[in-house]
Design a protein around this motif. Structure first.
Motif, PDB file in Angstrom:
ATOM      1  N   LYS A 114       0.813  -1.218   0.000  1.00  0.00           N
ATOM      2  CA  LYS A 114       0.000   0.000   0.000  1.00  0.00           C
ATOM      3  C   LYS A 114       0.843   1.263   0.000  1.00  0.00           C
ATOM      4  O   LYS A 114       2.015   1.247   0.338  1.00  0.00           O
ATOM      5  N   LEU A 115       0.169   2.369  -0.365  1.00  0.00           N
ATOM      6  CA  LEU A 115       0.720   3.707  -0.249  1.00  0.00           C
ATOM      7  C   LEU A 115      -0.223   4.474   0.669  1.00  0.00           C
ATOM      8  O   LEU A 115      -1.435   4.524   0.429  1.00  0.00           O
ATOM      9  N   VAL A 116       0.322   5.050   1.729  1.00  0.00           N
ATOM     10  CA  VAL A 116      -0.440   5.771   2.740  1.00  0.00           C
ATOM     11  C   VAL A 116      -0.025   7.237   2.708  1.00  0.00           C
ATOM     12  O   VAL A 116       1.172   7.542   2.610  1.00  0.00           O
ATOM     13  N   LEU A 117      -0.988   8.154   2.795  1.00  0.00           N
ATOM     14  CA  LEU A 117      -0.698   9.576   2.894  1.00  0.00           C
ATOM     15  C   LEU A 117      -1.221  10.123   4.212  1.00  0.00           C
ATOM     16  O   LEU A 117      -2.275   9.698   4.702  1.00  0.00           O
ATOM     17  N   ALA A 118      -0.490  11.095   4.755  1.00  0.00           N
ATOM     18  CA  ALA A 118      -0.896  11.784   5.982  1.00  0.00           C
ATOM     19  C   ALA A 118      -1.710  13.021   5.619  1.00  0.00           C
ATOM     20  O   ALA A 118      -1.535  13.606   4.551  1.00  0.00           O
ATOM     21  N   SER A 119      -2.572  13.442   6.549  1.00  0.00           N
ATOM     22  CA  SER A 119      -3.407  14.627   6.340  1.00  0.00           C
ATOM     23  C   SER A 119      -3.729  15.273   7.677  1.00  0.00           C
ATOM     24  O   SER A 119      -3.773  14.599   8.706  1.00  0.00           O
ATOM     25  N   THR A 120      -3.992  16.574   7.625  1.00  0.00           N
ATOM     26  CA  THR A 120      -4.485  17.270   8.814  1.00  0.00           C
ATOM     27  C   THR A 120      -6.008  17.299   8.822  1.00  0.00           C
ATOM     28  O   THR A 120      -6.603  17.777   9.787  1.00  0.00           O
ATOM     29  N   LYS A 121      -6.616  16.787   7.754  1.00  0.00           N
ATOM     30  CA  LYS A 121      -8.074  16.838   7.620  1.00  0.00           C
ATOM     31  C   LYS A 121      -8.702  15.462   7.853  1.00  0.00           C
ATOM     32  O   LYS A 121      -8.279  14.480   7.263  1.00  0.00           O
ATOM     33  N   ASP A 122      -9.743  15.440   8.668  1.00  0.00           N
ATOM     34  CA  ASP A 122     -10.490  14.210   8.913  1.00  0.00           C
ATOM     35  C   ASP A 122     -11.498  13.992   7.787  1.00  0.00           C
ATOM     36  O   ASP A 122     -11.955  14.939   7.146  1.00  0.00           O
ATOM     37  N   HIS A 123     -11.820  12.765   7.533  1.00  0.00           N
ATOM     38  CA  HIS A 123     -12.864  12.402   6.575  1.00  0.00           C
ATOM     39  C   HIS A 123     -13.251  10.958   6.865  1.00  0.00           C
ATOM     40  O   HIS A 123     -12.578  10.264   7.625  1.00  0.00           O
ATOM     41  N   ALA A 124     -14.319  10.495   6.261  1.00  0.00           N
ATOM     42  CA  ALA A 124     -14.849   9.154   6.542  1.00  0.00           C
ATOM     43  C   ALA A 124     -13.832   8.038   6.286  1.00  0.00           C
ATOM     44  O   ALA A 124     -13.854   7.016   6.959  1.00  0.00           O
ATOM     45  N   HIS A 125     -12.930   8.236   5.344  1.00  0.00           N
ATOM     46  CA  HIS A 125     -11.966   7.192   4.979  1.00  0.00           C
ATOM     47  C   HIS A 125     -10.605   7.375   5.657  1.00  0.00           C
ATOM     48  O   HIS A 125      -9.665   6.655   5.337  1.00  0.00           O
ATOM     49  N   ARG A 126     -10.503   8.314   6.571  1.00  0.00           N
ATOM     50  CA  ARG A 126      -9.224   8.573   7.242  1.00  0.00           C
ATOM     51  C   ARG A 126      -9.289   8.119   8.694  1.00  0.00           C
ATOM     52  O   ARG A 126     -10.317   8.229   9.351  1.00  0.00           O
ATOM     53  N   ILE A 127      -8.155   7.654   9.170  1.00  0.00           N
ATOM     54  CA  ILE A 127      -8.014   7.172  10.542  1.00  0.00           C
ATOM     55  C   ILE A 127      -7.131   8.148  11.296  1.00  0.00           C
ATOM     56  O   ILE A 127      -6.062   8.543  10.800  1.00  0.00           O
TER      57      ILE A 127
END
Length: 178
Positions: A114-127
């Motif tokens: 897999k390829l995983v990206l980090a984010s500061t934004k929450d969304h239904a598909h983010r943990i």
């Protein structure tokens, strides 16, 4: 009951976006100074799949992908994302570019699967990970090919990006040809 064990190491990936070649170079230098030698660096691809960044970053954007040579603990991703946010602000303050955000750094990691990206934004598909940082699986690798999800960014669906990621898999396991 499963046995708890430490995670396997992963390859740190940073997607670097800017309209300025000097910003891409600055970011590559900063990343490798902090995290070590690059295992692979992509060409500066044309970044035309969205106009989301036009207001803050301008037009004619390029995106370059940098994968570090030395594997890291995936649990360190929140710290990397927070650091790259500091670097974005530092670069903007140190230059006279007219855009409010002349540089965008999107860290993540690559595994064989897999390829995983980090984010500061929450969304239904983010943990949620920690320290205000979330993660999403952006691509999965199975049956010798990358597979996108409904939420996968359009540029990460590109065959040239995916060919680069396939080559980077060899850094994790030299026999992982596809």
């Amino acid at each position: 009951m499963g046995t708890i064990s430490p995670p396997k190491s992963v390859l740190l990936l940073v997607a670097i976006s800017s309209r300025y070649a000097e910003a891409l170079d600055w970011a590559c230098e900063r990343i490798t100074s902090e995290f070590g030698l690059a295992g692979a660096v992509s060409p500066a691809f044309e970044f035309t799949e969205t106009d989301y960044y036009t207001e803050t970053m301008g037009t004619d954007l390029k995106k370059q992908l940098l994968v570090l040579a030395t594997p890291i603990d995936p649990g360190g991703l929140p710290g990397v994302k927070r650091l790259t946010n500091v670097w974005e602000a530092e670069y903007a303050a140190a230059t006279s570019h007219p855009e409010s955000r002349p540089l965008n750094l999107d860290p993540g990691y690559l595994t064989l699967a897999k390829l995983v990206l980090a984010s500061t934004k929450d969304h239904a598909h983010r943990i949620y990970l920690s320290d205000g940082i979330y993660a999403e699986v952006t691509l999965s690798y199975r049956a010798k090919a990358w597979h996108a999800f409904d939420w996968t960014y359009p540029d990460f669906r590109r065959t040239d990006f995916q060919a680069f990621f396939t080559e980077c898999r060899k850094l994790l396991r030299p026999t992982a040809a596809n």
